[in-house]
Design an enzyme around this catalytic site. Structure first.
Site, PDB file in Angstrom:
ATOM      1  N   GLY A 195       0.823  -1.212   0.000  1.00 29.32           N
ATOM      2  CA  GLY A 195       0.000   0.000   0.000  1.00 29.32           C
ATOM      3  C   GLY A 195       0.852   1.254   0.000  1.00 29.32           C
ATOM      4  N   TYR A 196       1.429   1.579  -1.137  1.00 31.53           N
ATOM      5  CA  TYR A 196       2.272   2.777  -1.264  1.00 31.53           C
ATOM      6  C   TYR A 196       1.595   3.857  -2.116  1.00 31.53           C
ATOM      7  CZ  TYR A 196       6.673   1.026   0.819  1.00 31.53           C
ATOM      8  OH  TYR A 196       7.661   0.589   1.674  1.00 31.53           O
ATOM      9  N   SER A 197       1.496   3.602  -3.423  1.00 32.98           N
ATOM     10  CA  SER A 197       1.035   4.633  -4.359  1.00 32.98           C
ATOM     11  C   SER A 197      -0.398   5.065  -4.086  1.00 32.98           C
ATOM     12  CB  SER A 197       1.142   4.129  -5.799  1.00 32.98           C
ATOM     13  OG  SER A 197       2.484   3.877  -6.147  1.00 32.98           O
ATOM     14  N   GLU A 234      13.672  -4.348  -3.926  1.00 32.85           N
ATOM     15  CA  GLU A 234      12.867  -4.638  -5.109  1.00 32.85           C
ATOM     16  C   GLU A 234      13.695  -5.148  -6.279  1.00 32.85           C
ATOM     17  OE1 GLU A 234       8.742  -2.545  -5.728  1.00 32.85           O
ATOM     18  OE2 GLU A 234      10.337  -1.073  -5.803  1.00 32.85           O
ATOM     19  N   SER A 253      -0.761  -4.175  -6.518  1.00 34.75           N
ATOM     20  CA  SER A 253      -0.661  -5.499  -7.145  1.00 34.75           C
ATOM     21  C   SER A 253      -1.206  -6.580  -6.225  1.00 34.75           C
ATOM     22  CB  SER A 253       0.802  -5.810  -7.480  1.00 34.75           C
ATOM     23  OG  SER A 253       1.337  -4.840  -8.343  1.00 34.75           O
ATOM     24  N   SER A 256       9.069   5.733 -12.465  1.00 38.12           N
ATOM     25  CA  SER A 256       9.120   6.119 -13.877  1.00 38.12           C
ATOM     26  C   SER A 256      10.549   6.427 -14.314  1.00 38.12           C
ATOM     27  CB  SER A 256       8.237   7.351 -14.117  1.00 38.12           C
ATOM     28  OG  SER A 256       8.792   8.487 -13.462  1.00 38.12           O
TER      29      SER A 256
END
Length: 382
Positions: free
Chosen positions: A116-118, A234, A150, A359
């Site tokens: 639960g980040y973005s 990651e 995700s 990005s």
């Protein structure tokens, strides 16, 4: 570092290959597959601590497992977020009670996690999160929205970056909370339909969801430090497994180019050779980084390299097929949607490669500031 494989490593590789050959395809759903992996001791082999139901291995053995898994055609992992992101974070920052509570179920494949980040207004600029968590006795009440989460539709738990200090700004006043997903009426998961027709990403809405106070990882208000530590996990051994998958996709594109005659075009042939050469460079760069020879910008450089490479491969995949890449199967009818074939899926999904996971613009900023020492980008500049 000499990243060669020893005799012991090769024996481990054979063990992994044999197990995968005897088990891939025997289970139908992903959760059952995770439990099969856990029962055989294949989850958590990269953790620096044993004793939680996992077995520990050398770095080269972890690479061997990742490569064999990718080659075997085994299903995508549902448990990788818990195994490769949360678990190392708990090992580094969690309490003894937190490790004992959460690591064994991850190692067994019994509990699945999401991140639960973005948020809609805080994607690449993660410090702008607005999800709030208010302390009420032994619990926090979490309210807000997360996006691009995700596997949230499958997860049992979510680790959430939330603002626990009212009026705090940016990196300050954030906390890293472990939140159970089974809270009807307090947590809603809405799948996001992608260009490929799949829905692995989700929106997650928290409406006063409960998180226990003892499930804050690290100190309250110091969540940014924990969150950044997690992001460092990651891009590790998993990048080498990813490259095995890339190699299989490239082989398919080359085979198609030969079959269709597209390889006779010198421009296409040059593109194929360039893709092959760049993939080899990415592999050696990943091995160098794992061997401790990388710098602070190595993960960002790796992300820039593979994201652009994979997008170009997707474009090449449809190019070598010509008009056939734009149509469905022979038995397609307007009354029923058809499944994308592998090349179509590759082309559409890879459009997002330069956005998710940080990005290209964010990666370039990190390299500019942390490696090249250039002036920091002014806040608020789009």
């Amino acid at each position: 570092m000499d990243f060669g494989f020893t005799v012991e490593d090769e024996a481990f590789r054979v063990e992994a290959r044999d197990w995968l050959a005897g088990n891939v395809g025997r289970t139908r759903d992903r959760r059952t597959w995770e439990r099969a992996l856990g029962a055989a001791g294949w989850i958590g082999i990269g953790w620096p601590e044993g004793g939680y139901g996992n077995r520990t291995t050398t770095l080269t053995q972890q690479v061997a497992w990742a490569e064999e898994y990718a080659r075997s055609g085994a299903p995508p992992r549902s448990g990788h977020i818990g195994e490769n992101l949360l678990a190392p974070t708990l090992i580094g920052h969690g309490t003894a009670d937190q490790k004992c509570r959460f690591l064994p179920p991850i190692a067994a494949g019994d509990e699945l996690w999401c991140q639960g980040y973005s948020e809609p207004g805080a994607g690449s600029d993660l410090a702008g999160v607005r999800t709030a968590a208010v302390r009420e006795g032994a619990h926090y009440r979490v309210t807000g929205q997360k996006i691009w989460t995700s596997l949230a539709h499958e997860a049992d738990w979510c680790f959430v970056l939330a603002r626990t200090e009212p009026e705090s700004r940016r990196h300050h006043g954030l906390s890293f909370l472990l939140v159970p997903m089974d809270q009807p009426g307090r947590i809603e998961v809405r799948p996001i339909r992608q260009l490929t027709g799949t829905s692995d990403f989700n929106e997650v809405f928290f409406d006063g969801a409960h998180a226990r106070a003892e499930h804050v990882v690290g100190r309250a208000g110091e969540g940014w430090r924990v969150a950044m530590s997690l992001l460092g996990f990651e891009r590790g051994v998993s990048t080498l497994a990813q490259q095995i998958g890339f190699a299989r996709e490239l082989e398919r594109v080359v085979r198609t180019a030969v079959e269709t005659g597209a390889a006779d075009d010198p421009v296409v042939r040059d593109s194929l050779v360039r893709q092959w050469a760049e993939l080899r460079v990415m592999r050696w760069n990943a091995l160098r980084t794992l061997g401790g020879s990388g710098d602070a910008g190595a993960p960002s450089a790796a992300k820039l390299l593979w994201a652009g490479w994979h997008q170009r491969l997707g474009e090449l995949a449809v190019r070598v097929r010509g008009a056939a890449a734009g149509v469905g199967p022979a038995d397609w009818s307007p009354s029923a949607p058809y499944e994308l074939d592998a090349d179509q899926h590759l082309f559409l999904f890879s459009r997002a490669d330069t956005i998710y996971g940080g990005s290209d613009q964010v990666q370039r900023t990190i390299i500019a500031e942390r490696v090249l020492g250039l002036p920091k980008e002014p806040k608020g500049v789009v």
